[in-house]
Design a protein around this motif. Structure first.
Motif, PDB file in Angstrom:
ATOM      1  N   LYS A 511       0.827  -1.210   0.000  1.00 51.21           N
ATOM      2  CA  LYS A 511       0.000   0.000   0.000  1.00 51.21           C
ATOM      3  C   LYS A 511       0.859   1.257   0.000  1.00 51.21           C
ATOM      4  O   LYS A 511       0.554   2.253  -0.678  1.00 51.21           O
ATOM      5  CB  LYS A 511      -0.924  -0.006   1.215  1.00 51.21           C
ATOM      6  N   ARG A 514       2.153   2.040  -3.434  1.00 53.46           N
ATOM      7  CA  ARG A 514       1.111   2.580  -4.315  1.00 53.46           C
ATOM      8  C   ARG A 514       0.675   3.988  -3.898  1.00 53.46           C
ATOM      9  O   ARG A 514       0.674   4.916  -4.714  1.00 53.46           O
ATOM     10  CB  ARG A 514      -0.094   1.629  -4.305  1.00 53.46           C
ATOM     11  N   THR A 515       0.291   4.155  -2.633  1.00 53.57           N
ATOM     12  CA  THR A 515      -0.314   5.425  -2.224  1.00 53.57           C
ATOM     13  C   THR A 515       0.709   6.529  -2.012  1.00 53.57           C
ATOM     14  O   THR A 515       0.440   7.693  -2.302  1.00 53.57           O
ATOM     15  CB  THR A 515      -1.139   5.241  -0.937  1.00 53.57           C
ATOM     16  N   ASP A 520      -0.572   7.272  -5.615  1.00 50.40           N
ATOM     17  CA  ASP A 520      -1.920   6.751  -5.837  1.00 50.40           C
ATOM     18  C   ASP A 520      -2.512   7.120  -7.200  1.00 50.40           C
ATOM     19  O   ASP A 520      -3.724   7.274  -7.353  1.00 50.40           O
ATOM     20  CB  ASP A 520      -2.873   7.224  -4.727  1.00 50.40           C
ATOM     21  N   LYS A 528      -2.893  -2.348  -4.608  1.00 48.95           N
ATOM     22  CA  LYS A 528      -3.035  -1.753  -3.284  1.00 48.95           C
ATOM     23  C   LYS A 528      -2.971  -2.813  -2.189  1.00 48.95           C
ATOM     24  O   LYS A 528      -2.803  -2.493  -1.016  1.00 48.95           O
ATOM     25  CB  LYS A 528      -4.357  -0.984  -3.192  1.00 48.95           C
TER      26      LYS A 528
END
Length: 674
Positions: A511, A514-515, A520, A528
């Motif tokens: 996560k 990705r974020t 994101d 995610k």
């Protein structure tokens, strides 16, 4: 009275030893030892490479050993210490290994877990769960995210190499000083005497040979002799520095209005262009991403130019890929002619040089910088933030992020920063490179980092159709060997898909990538979360392969392919031609980099192609992060597979004028470190 024998191994790198006081505390399930000073009278402890053993007496048996706490306190002046590992022999005669492999700086302490890897859900003892949490909280304070430039993948929050945590710095900052290394390279290549004529042009192509006397090797010399030939031009899209842009054509795009009449003389099978396309014999490279990128204007005395060309390539009857049409801008028109092999020789040569220059910009900024260096750093920062040292994935990945954050920080400090070295010789310097990386990053997807997927997406997966694509063939083998090794490790620790789903640390890692790392962006399609062992295996294979094999494939051949400057111009000093019939030797020489920029270019490709001292190659894991026998068996199996691949590549290369070895495992470092 029970006693424990504590053996401490100090690292063998420079300045690893210390004269400071070192204390140890043993923590078990039943009790905790007193804090003990480790000191041998009349003996200099903790020297570089030393193995020191001490007897620690306790009032009662400590039970199962859980933790070892090391403390370093100043003796005279602060003296950093690198501890490799601690081994503890219990009263029962068991030896328990506690990996460290980190620096103790100032009055610092470190608390170590034993070497067995454990998932977070497998830790039931509160003191161990608290240790995991404390370690990650401490790491997140020093491994923060930063957007260095708009649109870039996120990097570590540090402005200078010296600001990095000591554990991820180079042992010697001097060894990775770009200014020093480039200057040294220029001096070693005997090109210093050209620097005073910085903005003057060369006289002719033979003039370039004068700076080639000290830098010839098998491939670079062959490139110098054959660079004008169409077969050499096409071959580089398969096995040169940038073997990732060529794709099979299923339709000629409208923006590139090549007709059958234009290229009929180049087609060898008595087929029309449309029929050759359907037969799978037509390929293309398109540098659309360069369209609109600002050319370097840091030197007001010398204008520099960029182009965004499109090149059509054809697989002839000898299975060689050769160019058959080139358009130097994206929008067709009278002032944007399509250059052909049947044109005047200098027109065709200049068009090919423009493609090679565009390829150099794409390679340096996108293929090399973005898709290996920056992406590997992003994975590394997330790993340090989300995975404790006891996690099996941390143990798997730590060799493959070695020095990556350090080399990138040094690059941001000296190489790609404003007024950095990159500005001195490159057409995308002066901000264009930042614009280009940001643009390319918006189009980067997770699947494009999966080697088999990206090969197939470009229609380049058939060995029968393109039999001399060694980057693909060797890459497949290394990918599969790496994936098999990763699978062996993952399946040992994760007995089911549910274990992956319940691993809160691995999910946080994915996560965070990705974020935070990719900010994101929906278009990036980075996962995610991970739902299965298969997904985790692929994800980790991407990380290891990108940092090792992919980086090696696009980095260490730079000297081979780019040292002959007309074959890879770092900049162009005349605009792209807008009509045919005007090119001659003078125009080409005056378009190529001048003497000073050529010197900087040579220094760069020389320095970037050198391996680190004491390089660790793929499959080499001298630090014993894993202690479990099945993982060690998997490592040995991995090394055996890699050795077989290296041997096969060596056999294939015998007798070749252009041997391809950039994907040979014995030449693939574990990590992005140069």
């Amino acid at each position: 009275m029970p006693s424990y024998t504590v053996t401490i191994v100090t690292g063998s790198q420079w300045f690893a030893g210390t004269d400071d006081y070192v204390y140890v505390t043993l923590v078990g399930t039943e009790a905790c030892s007193e804090r003990a000073l480790l000191d041998k009278p009349l003996y200099n402890d903790f020297e570089r490479g030393a193995v020191d053993s001490y007897l620690v007496r306790v009032d009662e048996n400590l039970g199962e050993l859980l933790l070892v706490k090391l403390e370093k306190r100043k003796y005279w002046v602060q003296d950093d210490w690198y501890c490799s590992y601690v081994s503890v022999k219990t009263p029962e005669g068991d030896n328990v290994l506690f990996p460290c492999y980190r620096w103790l700086v100032d009055d610092k302490e470190v608390v170590l877990r034993d070497g067995k890897a454990r998932l977070p859900q497998d830790d039931k003892i509160s003191v161990l769960k608290q240790h995991r949490q404390n370690e990650l909280e401490s790491r997140r304070k020093v491994f923060g995210w930063m957007e260095w430039r708009p649109g870039f993948p996120m990097s570590i929050d540090a402005k200078r190499h010296r600001d990095l945590p000591r554990d991820i710095q180079f042992d010697s900052e001097k060894g990775v000083d770009f200014v020093l290394n480039y200057s040294k390279a220029i001096e070693n290549l005997f090109v210093n005497h050209f620097m005073h004529m910085f903005q003057s042009s060369w006289s002719d192509f033979a003039d370039f040979e004068r700076i080639f006397l000290r830098i010839k090797n098998t491939i670079s010399e062959y490139v110098m002799q054959h660079w004008k030939e169409d077969f050499m031009f096409g071959y580089q899209f398969l096995n040169g520095c940038n073997p990732v842009v060529i794709r099979k054509v299923d339709k000629i795009p409208d923006k590139f209005p090549v007709t059958d009449k234009m290229v009929a003389v180049s087609l060898e099978r008595s087929l029309t262009l449309e029929q050759e396309v359907k037969a799978g014999n037509v390929y293309m490279v398109d540098y659309e991403v360069l369209n609109g990128i600002k050319a370097n204007c840091t030197d007001p005395c010398t204008l520099q130019y960029l182009a965004a060309p499109i090149c059509l390539l054809y697989k002839n009857m000898q299975n060689k890929i050769v160019p058959i049409a080139i358009q130097l801008a994206q929008t067709p028109g009278e002032d944007n002619p399509i250059f052909l092999p049947t044109d005047e020789p200098y027109d065709w040569l200049l068009a090919k040089i423009w493609v090679r220059s565009a390829d150099f910009q794409h390679h340096q900024n996108i293929t090399h910088l973005l898709r290996t260096h920056l992406i590997s750093e992003m994975f590394a920062v997330a790993m340090f933030r989300q995975l404790p040292a006891v996690h099996p994935v941390y143990k798997l990945l730590i060799p493959h992020v070695r020095f990556t954050i350090a080399i990138n920080t040094k690059a941001r400090e000296q190489l790609i920063c404003e007024c950095g070295i990159f500005d001195k010789a490159n057409a995308t310097g002066g901000g264009g490179h930042m614009q280009l990386v940001g643009k390319a990053n918006k189009a980067l997807t997770f699947r494009s980092l999966c080697f088999p997927d990206t090969i197939k997406a470009r229609g380049m997966d058939s060995q029968e159709e393109v039999p001399t694509y060694f980057y693909r063939d060797d890459g497949y083998k290394v990918w599969e060997a790496t994936k098999s090794f990763v699978a062996d490790v993952v399946t040992f620790y994760y007995g089911s898909n549910e274990k992956v789903q319940r691993d809160e640390e691995i999910q946080a890692f994915v996560k965070d990538v990705r974020t935070s790392g990719m900010q994101d962006w929906d278009s990036c399609e980075f996962p995610k979360s991970l739902e299965s062992r298969e997904e985790l295996i692929e994800y980790l294979t991407v990380i290891v392969f990108t940092a090792s094999a992919q980086h090696a494939a696009v980095n260490f051949g730079q000297y081979d392919w780019c040292s002959w400057i007309p074959n890879a111009p770092s900049t162009m000093r005349r605009p792209p031609p807008t009509q045919k019939g005007l090119a001659d030797v003078d125009l080409i020489i005056n378009s190529l980099p001048d003497r000073g920029r050529s010197s900087w270019h040579l220094g760069a490709v020389w320095a970037l192609s050198q391996y680190q001292e004491n390089e660790l190659y793929l499959g080499s894991y001298p630090d014993e992060h894993f202690v479990e026998k099945p993982v060690k068996v998997a490592m040995e199996k991995f090394r055996k597979s890699l050795a077989e691949i290296s041997a096969a590549i060596k056999t294939r290369n015998q007798g070749k004028n252009l041997p391809y070895y950039n994907m040979s495992p014995d030449k693939i470092p574990n990590s992005v470190a140069v």
